[in-house]
Scaffold this motif. Structure first.
Motif, PDB file in Angstrom:
ATOM      1  N   ARG A  32       1.065  -1.611   0.172  1.00  0.00           N
ATOM      2  CA  ARG A  32       0.370   0.270   0.103  1.00  0.00           C
ATOM      3  C   ARG A  32       0.813   1.067   0.068  1.00  0.00           C
ATOM      4  O   ARG A  32       0.439   2.293  -0.467  1.00  0.00           O
ATOM      5  CB  ARG A  32      -0.482  -0.220   1.550  1.00  0.00           C
ATOM      6  CG  ARG A  32      -1.608  -0.940   1.073  1.00  0.00           C
ATOM      7  CD  ARG A  32      -3.269  -0.666   2.209  1.00  0.00           C
ATOM      8  NE  ARG A  32      -2.688  -1.224   3.337  1.00  0.00           N
ATOM      9  CZ  ARG A  32      -2.747  -2.401   4.150  1.00  0.00           C
ATOM     10  NH1 ARG A  32      -3.270  -3.236   4.054  1.00  0.00           N
ATOM     11  NH2 ARG A  32      -2.505  -2.217   5.371  1.00  0.00           N
ATOM     12  N   LEU A  33       1.979   1.016   0.645  1.00  0.00           N
ATOM     13  CA  LEU A  33       3.085   2.321   0.714  1.00  0.00           C
ATOM     14  C   LEU A  33       3.043   2.515  -0.379  1.00  0.00           C
ATOM     15  O   LEU A  33       3.812   3.571  -1.093  1.00  0.00           O
ATOM     16  CB  LEU A  33       3.994   1.862   1.218  1.00  0.00           C
ATOM     17  CG  LEU A  33       5.147   3.492   1.962  1.00  0.00           C
ATOM     18  CD1 LEU A  33       4.038   4.727   1.972  1.00  0.00           C
ATOM     19  CD2 LEU A  33       6.283   2.766   3.334  1.00  0.00           C
ATOM     20  N   ARG A  34       3.924   1.564  -1.232  1.00  0.00           N
ATOM     21  CA  ARG A  34       3.997   1.105  -3.190  1.00  0.00           C
ATOM     22  C   ARG A  34       2.984   2.291  -3.608  1.00  0.00           C
ATOM     23  O   ARG A  34       3.324   2.878  -4.118  1.00  0.00           O
ATOM     24  CB  ARG A  34       4.399   0.519  -3.310  1.00  0.00           C
ATOM     25  CG  ARG A  34       5.091   0.479  -4.706  1.00  0.00           C
ATOM     26  CD  ARG A  34       5.651  -0.933  -4.853  1.00  0.00           C
ATOM     27  NE  ARG A  34       5.688  -0.878  -6.500  1.00  0.00           N
ATOM     28  CZ  ARG A  34       5.572  -2.183  -7.115  1.00  0.00           C
ATOM     29  NH1 ARG A  34       6.559  -3.316  -6.487  1.00  0.00           N
ATOM     30  NH2 ARG A  34       5.868  -2.092  -8.460  1.00  0.00           N
ATOM     31  N   ILE A  35       2.216   1.662  -3.493  1.00  0.00           N
ATOM     32  CA  ILE A  35       0.679   2.351  -4.300  1.00  0.00           C
ATOM     33  C   ILE A  35       1.117   3.845  -3.990  1.00  0.00           C
ATOM     34  O   ILE A  35       0.488   5.163  -4.837  1.00  0.00           O
ATOM     35  CB  ILE A  35      -0.440   1.777  -4.291  1.00  0.00           C
ATOM     36  CG1 ILE A  35      -0.616   0.086  -4.794  1.00  0.00           C
ATOM     37  CG2 ILE A  35      -2.030   2.398  -4.602  1.00  0.00           C
ATOM     38  CD1 ILE A  35      -1.563  -0.923  -3.869  1.00  0.00           C
ATOM     39  N   GLU A  45      -5.202  11.106 -11.074  1.00  0.00           N
ATOM     40  CA  GLU A  45      -5.489   9.356 -11.899  1.00  0.00           C
ATOM     41  C   GLU A  45      -5.397   8.562 -12.050  1.00  0.00           C
ATOM     42  O   GLU A  45      -5.431   8.507 -13.545  1.00  0.00           O
ATOM     43  CB  GLU A  45      -7.242  10.198 -11.735  1.00  0.00           C
ATOM     44  CG  GLU A  45      -8.508  10.929 -10.684  1.00  0.00           C
ATOM     45  CD  GLU A  45      -9.455  10.776 -11.177  1.00  0.00           C
ATOM     46  OE1 GLU A  45      -9.639  10.814 -13.299  1.00  0.00           O
ATOM     47  OE2 GLU A  45     -10.670  10.908 -10.153  1.00  0.00           O
ATOM     48  N   LEU A  46      -5.030   7.381 -11.474  1.00  0.00           N
ATOM     49  CA  LEU A  46      -4.526   5.844 -12.319  1.00  0.00           C
ATOM     50  C   LEU A  46      -5.720   5.040 -12.136  1.00  0.00           C
ATOM     51  O   LEU A  46      -6.284   4.641 -10.405  1.00  0.00           O
ATOM     52  CB  LEU A  46      -3.678   6.191 -10.956  1.00  0.00           C
ATOM     53  CG  LEU A  46      -2.767   6.931 -11.448  1.00  0.00           C
ATOM     54  CD1 LEU A  46      -1.446   6.717 -10.722  1.00  0.00           C
ATOM     55  CD2 LEU A  46      -1.829   7.028 -12.847  1.00  0.00           C
ATOM     56  N   SER A  47      -5.360   4.301 -13.004  1.00  0.00           N
ATOM     57  CA  SER A  47      -6.261   2.734 -12.610  1.00  0.00           C
ATOM     58  C   SER A  47      -6.012   2.057 -11.894  1.00  0.00           C
ATOM     59  O   SER A  47      -4.318   2.141 -12.107  1.00  0.00           O
ATOM     60  CB  SER A  47      -6.609   2.225 -14.264  1.00  0.00           C
ATOM     61  OG  SER A  47      -5.929   1.977 -15.120  1.00  0.00           O
ATOM     62  N   CYS A  48      -6.364   0.961 -11.163  1.00  0.00           N
ATOM     63  CA  CYS A  48      -5.524  -0.372 -10.552  1.00  0.00           C
ATOM     64  C   CYS A  48      -4.841  -0.947 -11.782  1.00  0.00           C
ATOM     65  O   CYS A  48      -3.316  -1.519 -10.951  1.00  0.00           O
ATOM     66  CB  CYS A  48      -6.306  -0.469 -10.582  1.00  0.00           C
ATOM     67  SG  CYS A  48      -7.948  -0.565  -8.980  1.00  0.00           S
ATOM     68  N   THR A  59      -5.567 -10.129  -3.863  1.00  0.00           N
ATOM     69  CA  THR A  59      -4.863  -8.585  -3.119  1.00  0.00           C
ATOM     70  C   THR A  59      -4.821  -7.477  -3.104  1.00  0.00           C
ATOM     71  O   THR A  59      -4.908  -6.467  -2.672  1.00  0.00           O
ATOM     72  CB  THR A  59      -3.897  -9.657  -2.692  1.00  0.00           C
ATOM     73  OG1 THR A  59      -4.223 -10.919  -2.782  1.00  0.00           O
ATOM     74  CG2 THR A  59      -2.515  -8.742  -1.583  1.00  0.00           C
ATOM     75  N   THR A  60      -4.493  -7.151  -4.332  1.00  0.00           N
ATOM     76  CA  THR A  60      -4.649  -5.292  -5.297  1.00  0.00           C
ATOM     77  C   THR A  60      -6.096  -5.059  -4.874  1.00  0.00           C
ATOM     78  O   THR A  60      -6.186  -4.433  -4.647  1.00  0.00           O
ATOM     79  CB  THR A  60      -4.401  -5.776  -6.385  1.00  0.00           C
ATOM     80  OG1 THR A  60      -2.698  -6.655  -6.761  1.00  0.00           O
ATOM     81  CG2 THR A  60      -3.854  -4.499  -7.045  1.00  0.00           C
ATOM     82  N   THR A  61      -6.722  -5.809  -4.906  1.00  0.00           N
ATOM     83  CA  THR A  61      -7.928  -5.578  -4.844  1.00  0.00           C
ATOM     84  C   THR A  61      -8.809  -4.690  -3.237  1.00  0.00           C
ATOM     85  O   THR A  61      -8.524  -3.849  -3.122  1.00  0.00           O
ATOM     86  CB  THR A  61      -9.568  -5.974  -5.198  1.00  0.00           C
ATOM     87  OG1 THR A  61      -9.227  -6.340  -6.504  1.00  0.00           O
ATOM     88  CG2 THR A  61     -10.495  -4.925  -4.930  1.00  0.00           C
ATOM     89  N   HIS A  62      -7.581  -5.647  -2.165  1.00  0.00           N
ATOM     90  CA  HIS A  62      -8.148  -5.625  -0.981  1.00  0.00           C
ATOM     91  C   HIS A  62      -7.567  -4.372  -0.265  1.00  0.00           C
ATOM     92  O   HIS A  62      -7.391  -4.012   0.043  1.00  0.00           O
ATOM     93  CB  HIS A  62      -7.508  -6.582   0.076  1.00  0.00           C
ATOM     94  CG  HIS A  62      -7.243  -6.719   1.430  1.00  0.00           C
ATOM     95  ND1 HIS A  62      -8.196  -6.535   2.478  1.00  0.00           N
ATOM     96  CD2 HIS A  62      -6.001  -6.645   1.793  1.00  0.00           C
ATOM     97  CE1 HIS A  62      -7.427  -6.269   3.522  1.00  0.00           C
ATOM     98  NE2 HIS A  62      -6.310  -6.291   3.397  1.00  0.00           N
ATOM     99  N   GLU A  69     -11.254   3.341   2.377  1.00  0.00           N
ATOM    100  CA  GLU A  69     -11.680   2.827   3.223  1.00  0.00           C
ATOM    101  C   GLU A  69     -11.674   4.075   4.057  1.00  0.00           C
ATOM    102  O   GLU A  69     -11.919   4.663   5.343  1.00  0.00           O
ATOM    103  CB  GLU A  69     -12.182   1.812   3.581  1.00  0.00           C
ATOM    104  CG  GLU A  69     -13.314   0.675   2.945  1.00  0.00           C
ATOM    105  CD  GLU A  69     -13.505  -0.285   3.944  1.00  0.00           C
ATOM    106  OE1 GLU A  69     -13.982  -0.925   2.837  1.00  0.00           O
ATOM    107  OE2 GLU A  69     -13.412  -0.948   4.529  1.00  0.00           O
ATOM    108  N   SER A  70     -10.021   3.674   4.624  1.00  0.00           N
ATOM    109  CA  SER A  70      -9.663   4.969   5.417  1.00  0.00           C
ATOM    110  C   SER A  70      -9.035   5.953   5.169  1.00  0.00           C
ATOM    111  O   SER A  70      -8.593   6.863   5.852  1.00  0.00           O
ATOM    112  CB  SER A  70      -7.814   4.013   5.437  1.00  0.00           C
ATOM    113  OG  SER A  70      -7.289   4.748   4.617  1.00  0.00           O
TER     114      SER A  70
END
Lengths: 121, 121
Positions: A32-35, A45-48, A59-62, A69-70
């Motif tokens: 997540r920190l890398r994302i 804006e970037l797509s997944c 896992t990526t979706t998670h 949500e945070s």
């Protein structure tokens, strides 16, 4: 053809619902920190699918859901794409300097590792 | 009578072993964040019994261990007491400004909540 947000809106916390503990938890995972670092660097804006992550699609979706949500990121459907953006303004209003300090800390850590971390691939 | 550290030394990461992700994880729990805020405010070594936390003794021990193993605090036995101190110098050397920014963010969040959070009792 416009790219208005689709009706499939995703739940996001309002600014005043964002909790520091949840933000720190969201940022405490290496993927997540890398994302977040990638999003801060690109500033758009970037797509997944932009993110080449060493984890499965589910896992990526998670990870993206935890970030959303945070309150760290905003996710919006545009057509068939789910686009992601940092909520930098909200975070800076609530916790001045926090996101920038964490990003600097992550960059410093990556530099000390000689750029050999997967997060810098 | 001296209060030299007892031979029951506890494992701590060396400065260069401290990972940003582990620090953020340690700070992402409300009870641990409260412990860190108390330690920053007092600015001295504190025994675990100083902290009046709304959790069991074993949970308290767990939280202190997470803080120690992540590199956020140092725990030293002196006689029968286990004393705790923030590793502010180590954290500032690795991640300049991070601890202070998180503490400021926590204070801002508590102020917005009107000081009614358990963490401010």
């Amino acid at each position: 053809m416009t790219t208005a947000p689709s009706p499939r809106a995703l739940d996001h916390p309002a600014r005043d619902q964002i909790r520091l503990e949840a933000v720190l938890h969201a940022l405490s995972d290496p993927v997540r920190l890398r994302i977040v670092r990638d999003m801060a660097r690109e500033g758009a804006e970037l797509s997944c699918s932009y993110f080449d992550l060493p984890v499965t699609k589910s896992t990526t979706t998670h990870h993206f859901r935890v970030l959303r949500e945070s309150g760290v990121i905003q996710q919006v459907y545009r057509g068939t794409a789910k686009l992601n953006a940092l909520r930098g303004d909200d975070l800076d209003a609530l916790f001045p300097g926090l996101l920038g300090t964490v990003l600097s800390a992550a960059a410093a850590q990556a530099a000390r590792a000689g750029g050999t971390l997967p997060a810098d691939a």
